[in-house]
Scaffold this motif. Structure first.
Motif, PDB file in Angstrom:
ATOM      1  N   GLU A   1       0.863  -1.177   0.000  1.00  0.00           N
ATOM      2  CA  GLU A   1       0.000   0.000   0.000  1.00  0.00           C
ATOM      3  C   GLU A   1       0.895   1.221   0.000  1.00  0.00           C
ATOM      4  O   GLU A   1       1.742   1.351   0.881  1.00  0.00           O
ATOM      5  CB  GLU A   1      -0.896   0.020   1.235  1.00  0.00           C
ATOM      6  CG  GLU A   1      -1.785   1.247   1.291  1.00  0.00           C
ATOM      7  CD  GLU A   1      -2.556   1.350   2.602  1.00  0.00           C
ATOM      8  OE1 GLU A   1      -3.785   1.303   2.570  1.00  0.00           O
ATOM      9  OE2 GLU A   1      -1.913   1.449   3.661  1.00  0.00           O
ATOM     10  N   PHE A   2       0.741   2.100  -0.973  1.00  0.00           N
ATOM     11  CA  PHE A   2       1.574   3.302  -1.001  1.00  0.00           C
ATOM     12  C   PHE A   2       0.862   4.413  -1.751  1.00  0.00           C
ATOM     13  O   PHE A   2      -0.046   4.163  -2.542  1.00  0.00           O
ATOM     14  CB  PHE A   2       2.934   3.004  -1.631  1.00  0.00           C
ATOM     15  CG  PHE A   2       2.879   2.496  -3.049  1.00  0.00           C
ATOM     16  CD1 PHE A   2       2.661   1.153  -3.300  1.00  0.00           C
ATOM     17  CD2 PHE A   2       3.040   3.351  -4.120  1.00  0.00           C
ATOM     18  CE1 PHE A   2       2.604   0.681  -4.602  1.00  0.00           C
ATOM     19  CE2 PHE A   2       2.992   2.885  -5.425  1.00  0.00           C
ATOM     20  CZ  PHE A   2       2.769   1.539  -5.666  1.00  0.00           C
ATOM     21  N   TYR A   3       1.263   5.634  -1.472  1.00  0.00           N
ATOM     22  CA  TYR A   3       0.630   6.789  -2.092  1.00  0.00           C
ATOM     23  C   TYR A   3       1.307   7.130  -3.411  1.00  0.00           C
ATOM     24  O   TYR A   3       2.529   7.058  -3.526  1.00  0.00           O
ATOM     25  CB  TYR A   3       0.724   8.007  -1.170  1.00  0.00           C
ATOM     26  CG  TYR A   3      -0.413   8.100  -0.197  1.00  0.00           C
ATOM     27  CD1 TYR A   3      -0.349   7.431   1.019  1.00  0.00           C
ATOM     28  CD2 TYR A   3      -1.555   8.839  -0.494  1.00  0.00           C
ATOM     29  CE1 TYR A   3      -1.399   7.508   1.923  1.00  0.00           C
ATOM     30  CE2 TYR A   3      -2.606   8.923   0.410  1.00  0.00           C
ATOM     31  CZ  TYR A   3      -2.522   8.260   1.607  1.00  0.00           C
ATOM     32  OH  TYR A   3      -3.561   8.335   2.491  1.00  0.00           O
ATOM     33  N   GLN A   4       0.493   7.511  -4.361  1.00  0.00           N
ATOM     34  CA  GLN A   4       1.024   8.093  -5.577  1.00  0.00           C
ATOM     35  C   GLN A   4       0.475   9.501  -5.716  1.00  0.00           C
ATOM     36  O   GLN A   4      -0.638   9.790  -5.286  1.00  0.00           O
ATOM     37  CB  GLN A   4       0.620   7.262  -6.800  1.00  0.00           C
ATOM     38  CG  GLN A   4       1.419   5.977  -6.924  1.00  0.00           C
ATOM     39  CD  GLN A   4       1.277   5.346  -8.289  1.00  0.00           C
ATOM     40  OE1 GLN A   4       0.261   5.484  -8.949  1.00  0.00           O
ATOM     41  NE2 GLN A   4       2.305   4.626  -8.713  1.00  0.00           N
ATOM     42  N   CYS A   5       1.289  10.366  -6.299  1.00  0.00           N
ATOM     43  CA  CYS A   5       0.866  11.730  -6.567  1.00  0.00           C
ATOM     44  C   CYS A   5       1.003  11.928  -8.070  1.00  0.00           C
ATOM     45  O   CYS A   5       2.114  11.984  -8.583  1.00  0.00           O
ATOM     46  CB  CYS A   5       1.760  12.721  -5.836  1.00  0.00           C
ATOM     47  SG  CYS A   5       2.048  12.303  -4.114  1.00  0.00           S
ATOM     48  N   ASP A   6      -0.122  11.993  -8.758  1.00  0.00           N
ATOM     49  CA  ASP A   6      -0.104  12.046 -10.218  1.00  0.00           C
ATOM     50  C   ASP A   6      -0.607  13.373 -10.751  1.00  0.00           C
ATOM     51  O   ASP A   6      -1.547  13.944 -10.191  1.00  0.00           O
ATOM     52  CB  ASP A   6      -1.021  10.955 -10.798  1.00  0.00           C
ATOM     53  CG  ASP A   6      -0.340   9.601 -10.860  1.00  0.00           C
ATOM     54  OD1 ASP A   6       0.527   9.363 -10.015  1.00  0.00           O
ATOM     55  OD2 ASP A   6      -0.698   8.814 -11.739  1.00  0.00           O
ATOM     56  N   ALA A   7       0.009  13.828 -11.820  1.00  0.00           N
ATOM     57  CA  ALA A   7      -0.541  14.942 -12.586  1.00  0.00           C
ATOM     58  C   ALA A   7      -0.624  14.492 -14.033  1.00  0.00           C
ATOM     59  O   ALA A   7       0.354  13.983 -14.573  1.00  0.00           O
ATOM     60  CB  ALA A   7       0.347  16.179 -12.457  1.00  0.00           C
ATOM     61  N   ASP A   8      -1.796  14.600 -14.624  1.00  0.00           N
ATOM     62  CA  ASP A   8      -1.989  14.184 -16.015  1.00  0.00           C
ATOM     63  C   ASP A   8      -2.802  15.226 -16.777  1.00  0.00           C
ATOM     64  O   ASP A   8      -3.593  15.959 -16.188  1.00  0.00           O
ATOM     65  CB  ASP A   8      -2.748  12.852 -16.078  1.00  0.00           C
ATOM     66  CG  ASP A   8      -1.941  11.685 -15.554  1.00  0.00           C
ATOM     67  OD1 ASP A   8      -1.308  11.003 -16.362  1.00  0.00           O
ATOM     68  OD2 ASP A   8      -1.949  11.464 -14.319  1.00  0.00           O
TER      69      ASP A   8
END
Length: 446
Positions: free
Chosen positions: A141-148
């Motif tokens: 379980e881990f966080y992702q920080c996405d910009a698309d």
RNA sequence: GUGAUUGUAGCUCAGUUGGUUAGAGCGCUGGUUUGUGGUUCCAGAGGCCGCGGGUUCGAAUCCCGUCUUUCACCCCA
């Protein structure tokens, strides 16, 4: 029973959450500055939205959610008898936990296409789950920080996203190398070597270059059925570190030349502003996710051994899977957990972010405790973060608590202070203690 | 999924060729100190030795299984 949590998951203590939020806030600020808007999607997606999007390997790593109720009644008895796990799973699980933020985003775009103003720039900071074996920098379980961005082919966006990488890691104080390549360049290499049909095999082999070296790659290529003369050609191309010489190799590969052209266009935008971190072309960068079609990115921390802490790229037709054709997307992702580990290892978190409580009040007896509570309220009214020890316990105990909380100031209140109206303010760093009226305290602690 | 590795007090770890009552440091509680923490000294509490099975007169120690930890491969953030 003995308390435990599933493997690959972690609890986060107050100080860890504060540090993590510091990372999120830094990233979010940059995203917002570049015009990206927040969305959130559910932790669970329909399994049909997830399967087949990440390749066979990815499918194995999807967490499936068991159906509720009498699911065995509807289960596939034949698949069970034949021990066909994949088929049986389909019959007892219709939902799964999200594996990344890009596919849910594609689904979101298609579902909400009538309300979305294209080009649509969104960011998303949420946890994802993968049933991978945990190891260094790898969790379930881990966080992702996405910009698309969806709905524009402009290479300005690639340049902008690379700038976002540069700016975020500069703000966090992490020294990184941003690697860039283009899937079309990779295809051009396969094309020029005459092994266009073995494109995927070739890329997965050369992706390992930094790990197994040229010798290992040569073996790997041979194992994957690529002829010696083709391998030689590929090696020649891999030794190139700039774009120009590749053009000669790609004379007869339209796709390859297009890839070069895209990278040159990217540089026209990106080079207009000096970057703090290094951006380098890396012809060996491949990236596994099968949906990338154009530029691809990967970010590595320079001063520490760790897998990539960010990655992304262009995918020409991601929403096609959900029935919306011809919409192009490009995006980047930050791996928050790994960034956390890197910053912890390099001691990059600012000292003061953990200190949130400004002042602790301690009282000697019941009457002064009640009086202290009214002082507490006045501190809080003017916005000072303050706390009163819940009972008039022994001084040593209360001071120990203050120490453990790393409070910068303690206000000591007993009968003397109550009667005189002058309260004792102790500076916990210097150990000095002086008496002030309440109004003096309010301005002093503000 | 493959191959290793780890598990003993709240935490970090000792524990001899299998042998009687499993230890230390830190932390915690109380005292030294009837109004002061980060520095002393004294005392105390706290353990199904990961879990299940097996070998043995006897298991923290040996064997099997299982879960967990860490690491490499695969893949990936």
């Amino acid at each position: 029973m003995k308390p435990s949590i599933p493997k690959g998951t972690r609890d986060f203590s107050p100080s860890q959450v504060i540090k993590r939020n510091y990372i999120f806030d830094t990233i979010r600020q940059v995203f917002v500055k570049y015009g990206y808007q927040p969305i959130e999607t559910p932790a669970m997606e329909n399994l049909s939205s997830l399967t087949g999007k990440y390749g066979d390997e990815g499918d194995k790593l999807l967490f499936k959610v068991l159906n509720n109720g009498e699911y065995l009644n509807k289960s596939d008895a034949t698949a069970f008898a034949e021990k066909d796990s994949a088929k049986f799973t389909q019959s007892v699980s219709k939902r799964g936990l999200r594996y990344d933020l890009t596919v849910p985003f594609a689904r979101y775009v298609v579902m909400n296409q009538n309300d979305i103003n294209f080009p649509f720039k969104r960011y998303q900071i949420q946890p994802v789950w993968r049933a991978d074996r945990p190891q260094k920098g790898r969790y379930q379980e881990f966080y992702q920080c996405d910009a698309d961005v969806v709905g524009s082919d402009s290479l300005m966006l690639e340049a902008e996203l690379a700038q976002i990488y540069d700016e975020v890691f500069t703000n966090l104080g992490i020294n990184v190398t941003i690697k860039i390549n283009n899937r079309k360049v990779l295809f051009g290499m396969a094309d020029a070597a005459g092994v266009a049909d073995k494109f995927i095999n070739m890329t997965t082999a050369i992706d390992k270059l930094d790990k197994i070296g040229m010798e290992g790659v040569t073996k790997e290529l041979a194992n994957r059925g690529i002829e010696p003369f083709a391998i030689k050609k590929i090696q020649e191309m891999l030794s190139v570190t700039t774009l120009k010489p590749l053009k000669d190799f790609f004379k007869n590969s339209k796709t390859g030349l297009k890839g070069i052209e895209e990278l040159e266009e990217f540089h026209k935008y990106f080079d207009s502003k000096p970057a703090t971190n290094t951006l380098e072309f890396d012809s060996t960068l491949a990236r596994g996710l099968s949906y990338y079609t154009g530029c691809i990115f990967e970010v590595k921390a320079n001063d520490v051994v760790m897998g990539s802490i960010g990655g992304g790229g262009r995918y020409d037709d991601l929403t096609g899977n959900f029935g919306l054709k011809g919409v192009s997307g490009v995006g980047v992702s930050f791996g928050a957990a790994r960034i956390f580990d890197v910053m912890e290892e390099l001691n990059l978190f600012p000292e003061n972010i953990a200190v949130q409580l400004k002042c602790l009040l301690v009282a000697f007896d019941k009457p002064s405790h009640e009086y202290a509570f009214s002082v507490l309220n006045q501190l809080r009214t003017v916005g000072i973060s303050a706390e009163l020890y819940p009972e008039p316990a022994k001084m040593g105990k209360q001071m120990k608590y203050a120490n453990a909380r790393a409070v910068p100031f303690v206000i000591v209140i007993g009968s003397d202070e109550m009667n005189s109206g002058k309260l004792a303010l102790k500076n916990m760093t210097t150990g000095e203690q002086e008496k002030y009226t309440l109004t003096e305290l309010l301005t002093k602690l503000k």
